[in-house]
Design a protein around this motif. Structure first.
Motif, short mmCIF file in Angstrom:
data_model
loop_
_atom_site.label_atom_id
_atom_site.label_comp_id
_atom_site.label_asym_id
_atom_site.label_seq_id
_atom_site.Cartn_x
_atom_site.Cartn_y
_atom_site.Cartn_z
N ASP A 1 0.80 -1.23 0.00
CA ASP A 1 0.00 0.00 0.00
C ASP A 1 0.83 1.28 0.00
N ASN A 2 2.12 1.20 -0.38
CA ASN A 2 2.89 2.45 -0.45
C ASN A 2 3.19 2.81 -1.90
N ALA A 3 3.88 3.94 -2.11
CA ALA A 3 4.14 4.43 -3.47
C ALA A 3 5.02 3.47 -4.26
N ALA A 4 6.00 2.86 -3.60
CA ALA A 4 6.86 1.91 -4.30
C ALA A 4 6.06 0.71 -4.79
N GLY A 5 5.14 0.23 -3.96
CA GLY A 5 4.28 -0.87 -4.38
C GLY A 5 3.41 -0.49 -5.57
N ALA A 6 2.86 0.72 -5.53
CA ALA A 6 2.05 1.20 -6.65
C ALA A 6 2.88 1.30 -7.93
N ALA A 7 4.10 1.82 -7.81
CA ALA A 7 4.98 1.95 -8.98
C ALA A 7 5.31 0.58 -9.56
N TRP A 8 5.59 -0.38 -8.70
CA TRP A 8 5.88 -1.74 -9.17
C TRP A 8 4.68 -2.34 -9.88
N THR B 1 2.99 -13.27 -14.17
CA THR B 1 3.02 -11.85 -13.82
C THR B 1 1.78 -11.48 -13.01
N ALA B 2 0.63 -12.01 -13.43
CA ALA B 2 -0.61 -11.74 -12.69
C ALA B 2 -0.51 -12.29 -11.27
N ALA B 3 0.09 -13.47 -11.12
CA ALA B 3 0.26 -14.05 -9.79
C ALA B 3 1.22 -13.20 -8.94
N ALA B 4 2.26 -12.67 -9.58
CA ALA B 4 3.21 -11.81 -8.87
C ALA B 4 2.53 -10.52 -8.42
N LEU B 5 1.67 -9.98 -9.27
CA LEU B 5 0.93 -8.77 -8.89
C LEU B 5 0.05 -9.03 -7.67
N ALA B 6 -0.61 -10.17 -7.65
CA ALA B 6 -1.45 -10.53 -6.51
C ALA B 6 -0.60 -10.75 -5.26
N HIS B 7 0.57 -11.32 -5.43
CA HIS B 7 1.48 -11.57 -4.31
C HIS B 7 1.92 -10.26 -3.66
N ILE B 8 2.29 -9.30 -4.49
CA ILE B 8 2.76 -8.01 -3.97
C ILE B 8 1.61 -7.20 -3.36
N ALA B 9 0.38 -7.42 -3.84
CA ALA B 9 -0.77 -6.65 -3.36
C ALA B 9 -1.39 -7.21 -2.08
N ARG B 10 -0.93 -8.38 -1.63
CA ARG B 10 -1.59 -8.98 -0.47
C ARG B 10 -1.26 -8.19 0.81
N PRO B 11 -2.20 -8.10 1.73
CA PRO B 11 -1.97 -7.36 2.98
C PRO B 11 -0.78 -7.93 3.75
N GLY B 12 0.02 -7.04 4.29
CA GLY B 12 1.17 -7.46 5.08
C GLY B 12 2.43 -7.73 4.28
N PHE B 13 2.34 -7.66 2.94
CA PHE B 13 3.55 -7.88 2.14
C PHE B 13 4.56 -6.77 2.38
N VAL B 14 5.84 -7.13 2.51
CA VAL B 14 6.91 -6.13 2.65
C VAL B 14 8.21 -6.71 2.13
N ASP B 15 8.97 -5.89 1.44
CA ASP B 15 10.28 -6.28 0.92
C ASP B 15 11.05 -4.99 0.64
N VAL B 16 12.18 -5.12 -0.06
CA VAL B 16 12.98 -3.96 -0.46
C VAL B 16 12.83 -3.77 -1.97
N ALA B 17 12.47 -2.56 -2.37
CA ALA B 17 12.31 -2.27 -3.80
C ALA B 17 13.68 -2.10 -4.45
N HIS B 18 13.67 -1.72 -5.71
CA HIS B 18 14.93 -1.44 -6.40
C HIS B 18 15.64 -0.25 -5.75
N ALA B 19 16.94 -0.16 -5.97
CA ALA B 19 17.73 0.95 -5.45
C ALA B 19 17.72 2.10 -6.45
N MET B 20 17.76 3.32 -5.94
CA MET B 20 18.00 4.51 -6.76
C MET B 20 19.37 5.05 -6.36
N ILE B 21 20.25 5.16 -7.33
CA ILE B 21 21.64 5.55 -7.07
C ILE B 21 21.92 6.88 -7.78
N GLY B 22 22.36 7.85 -7.01
CA GLY B 22 22.68 9.16 -7.56
C GLY B 22 24.18 9.40 -7.59
#
Length: 259
Positions: free
Chosen positions: A188-195, A217-238
């Motif tokens: 439910d955060n912005a990174a999840g929405a972007a993914w 891909t559809a299964a992965a989308l459902a996996h990421i959208a499930r309540p309580g899901f948490v992980d580390v998104a991609h890195a942004m390097i400047g």
């Protein structure tokens, strides 16, 4: 537009924190290459009200609402179109060079557009956190996104940003530095929405190229959208650097190299 806004919500705080390190001269001339939704260009115009911001993109549809007296919106292809030598005091490009096959040559040309004392700031993603996730779905999805962008666009969202700040070395710059930022990925955060939005856009390409079947891909989308899901998104390097005030000769040399 929704995907660009989600990515801006993820990336803007770290980008603005980096850019806030520097005070630019009165009347600063700023360039944002690949301005996307225009959030960074708008912020630069507000931060330097006496200056001028040029916001460019190959598709300026999403910049139509960027109305500010100090902002000029310009359709521009950084691969083929130039700016005058010494035209800008600050150049910013986020999530641009990683998608260009000729990224090294484009970076050198961008440096040639800096005025003496001018700064360049480059920020790009690297999917190494997701690609090494302990979650097999996230790990497979991260690798699939990396492969799909490489196959379809020639993008490098794996090793290019991981090489920072090396691409700036040898371009006559001083004050070279870098920063890494990794966002939390939840349902439910912005990174999840972007993914989710990015995966939805890439789903037909993944399926067509045999990288990840649409059902997976559809299964992965459902996996990421499930309540309580948490992980580390991609890195942004400047990475960033400054053109010393006495390096005019070096800047002219860079221009000659890119012609």
């Amino acid at each position: 537009m929704e995907r660009l806004q989600a990515l801006a919500a993820v990336c803007d705080p770290a980008t603005k924190a980096d850019l806030s390190r520097w005070e630019l001269p009165p009347g600063a001339r700023c360039l944002e290459v690949g301005a996307g939704a225009g959030t960074v260009s708008r912020w630069l115009a507000q931060r330097y009200p006496g200056g001028e911001v040029t916001a460019t993109d190959t598709d300026t549809r999403f910049l139509a609402a960027l109305r500010h007296p100090a902002v000029r919106v310009l359709r521009h292809d950084v691969r083929t179109e130039d700016f005058p030598c010494g035209a800008f005091d600050l150049i910013v490009a986020r999530s641009v060079l990683c998608h260009l096959r000729e990224r090294d040559a484009v970076l050198a040309r961008m440096v040639s557009w800096l005025a003496p004392g001018g700064r360049i700031y480059i920020e790009d993603p690297s999917f190494f956190p997701a690609a090494s996730s302990t979650d097999p779905v996230v790990r497979r999805t991260g690798r699939a996104i990396t492969a799909t962008l490489a196959t379809s666009l020639g993008s490098d969202v794996e090793t290019w940003a991981r090489s920072f700040p090396a691409p700036l070395r040898g371009l006559g710059l001083g004050g070279i530095g870098m920063r890494v930022h990794c966002s939390t990925l939840t349902s439910d955060n912005a990174a999840g929405a972007a993914w989710r939005l990015s995966m939805t856009d890439l789903m037909p390409v993944m399926d067509r190229w045999g990288i990840l079947p649409e059902a997976d891909t559809a299964a992965a989308l459902a996996h990421i959208a499930r309540p309580g899901f948490v992980d580390v998104a991609h890195a942004m390097i400047g990475m960033w650097g400054v053109l010393p005030s006495d390096r005019r000769t070096r800047r002219r040399h860079l221009v000659d190299q890119t012609r």
